[in-house]
Design an enzyme around this catalytic site. Structure first.
Site, PDB file in Angstrom:
ATOM      1  CD1 TRP A 148      -0.712   6.997 -19.122  1.00  0.00           C
ATOM      2  CD2 TRP A 148       0.824   8.421 -18.339  1.00  0.00           C
ATOM      3  NE1 TRP A 148      -0.245   6.499 -17.935  1.00  0.00           N
ATOM      4  CE2 TRP A 148       0.700   7.344 -17.427  1.00  0.00           C
ATOM      5  CE3 TRP A 148       1.729   9.440 -18.056  1.00  0.00           C
ATOM      6  CZ2 TRP A 148       1.444   7.273 -16.257  1.00  0.00           C
ATOM      7  CZ3 TRP A 148       2.479   9.375 -16.881  1.00  0.00           C
ATOM      8  CH2 TRP A 148       2.330   8.300 -16.006  1.00  0.00           C
ATOM      9  CG  ASP A 201       1.616   7.330 -25.565  1.00  0.00           C
ATOM     10  OD1 ASP A 201       2.156   6.213 -25.695  1.00  0.00           O
ATOM     11  OD2 ASP A 201       1.479   7.897 -24.464  1.00  0.00           O
ATOM     12  CE  LYS A 209       2.325   2.032 -19.615  1.00  0.00           C
ATOM     13  NZ  LYS A 209       2.138   1.648 -18.215  1.00  0.00           N
TER      14      LYS A 209
END
Length: 356
Positions: A102, A169, A193
């Site tokens: 990511w 992030d 998540k």
């Protein structure tokens, strides 16, 4: 029979949250309307949005410190784009730490906007560790990192000191551990998540860093416009925001992030202890960088795969296979995962010793 849900996302949520959300689907706030059909401009939902934004800042210790919380759409993947759009100057440069899939995706988006410097990368080691000992250019417009790498099971245990804005992030470990969140100028996290269902993304931004890059930003990608509209610039993902609020309330009722972190540490210690003790298994990530959210591990002998798979499935465990980039297994032990479920997995790992 109870399922022990180790899915990396969308992931496990607290049972209490499911129960409250299910009632709201039928009748929200005794309005005679479902949360799924209520107007986002109604008094009831405006109150939900206001509390969710306020509670996010409260739990992070950022109330009254110049930050704004937003619940947006598009996931972290859209935030990869929004960060440089809002912060990278026309002729500026951004600094990125490449610690996983990511992070790589975020770097790809930033390169569309200008010079993007990768200060360090662990790609050559298949992201089994967090890069260290790197320097951040003092003249960069911002530094971007990923706090927890869901796929590879690594987690930043400390963050570099720098005088430029820090963007992080935190999609897979937001609200899971205590940090000095005031060290970050922009935090974003997909809800699915560790905070709620898929469909919304939490953004926490220090307002003073916005509006300084000289760009004309499309309205839907402009953090300042979303702040001005109080996270209602367009129709928000009503249900996802509501369930995220319920989860934030659950965290507060548990004693806040400090209390949740204590339980998360106990779960991680229990599982990693078994991985290190059991000669049939090995951890996939460097010990010093092991994630407390996503535990990645492998069988030392692939011939034991069928036997182990049969055992964990029989124990009502779900979502255990690892990502194809790593193989093996990944146990995602987010906030809502009870330690009893971790013990079930540990017992299965012990049972494998008697079967092979």
């Amino acid at each position: 029979m109870k399922k022990h849900n180790y899915s990396a996302g969308p992931s496990i949520l607290p049972q209490e949250v499911f129960e409250k959300a299910s009632k709201a689907i039928l009748n929200f706030n005794d309005s005679g309307l479902s949360i799924l059909e209520i107007s986002h401009r109604s008094k009831d939902f405006v109150a939900v949005m206001e509390e969710a934004r306020s509670l996010a800042l409260e739990l992070l210790g950022l109330q009254g410190k110049g930050y704004q919380a937003l619940f947006l759409q598009g996931g972290a993947s859209t935030a990869f784009l929004m960060a440089p759009y809002n912060l990278l100057k026309e002729n500026g440069k951004a600094a990125y730490l490449d610690s996983g899939t990511w992070a790589t995706a975020a770097i790809k988006e930033a390169k569309l906007f200008g010079e993007t410097i990768v200060v360090a990368s662990s790609k050559d080691d298949n992201y089994t560790h967090i890069p260290k000992g790197y320097e951040i250019p003092a003249d960069a417009d911002y530094f971007h990192c990923t706090s927890n790498n869901t796929i590879f099971g690594t987690q930043m245990k400390e963050f570099p000191a720098t005088n430029i804005p820090v963007v992080c992030d935190m999609s897979s470990d937001i609200f899971s551990r205590e940090l000095d969140f005031s060290k970050f100028d922009l935090i974003y996290a997909g809800a699915q998540k560790n905070m709620g269902p898929a469909g919304t993304t939490l953004v926490v931004v220090k307002e003073e860093i916005l509006g300084k890059n000289g760009r004309t930003i499309p309205s839907m990608l402009d953090y300042a416009k979303h702040i001005k509209a109080e996270s209602m610039y367009n129709t928000p993902p009503v249900f996802s925001v509501y369930v995220s609020l319920l989860t934030l309330q659950w965290i507060k009722e548990k004693g806040g992030i400090a209390a949740v972190e204590k339980l998360n540490n106990a779960k991680a210690e229990l599982l990693y202890a078994e991985i290190d003790r059991n000669p049939l298994f090995k951890g996939a990530a460097a010990v010093e960088d092991r994630s407390n959210m996503n535990v990645t591990f492998l069988l030392n002998n692939p011939d034991h795969t069928a036997t182990f798979d049969a055992l964990w499935k029989e124990a009502n465990i779900s979502g255990l296979p690892g990502h194809r980039s790593v193989g093996g297994y990944r146990a995602s032990i987010y906030n809502a995962m009870p330690i009893e479920s971790v013990q079930v997995l540990v017992d299965v790992m012990k049972a494998l010793e008697t079967k092979v």
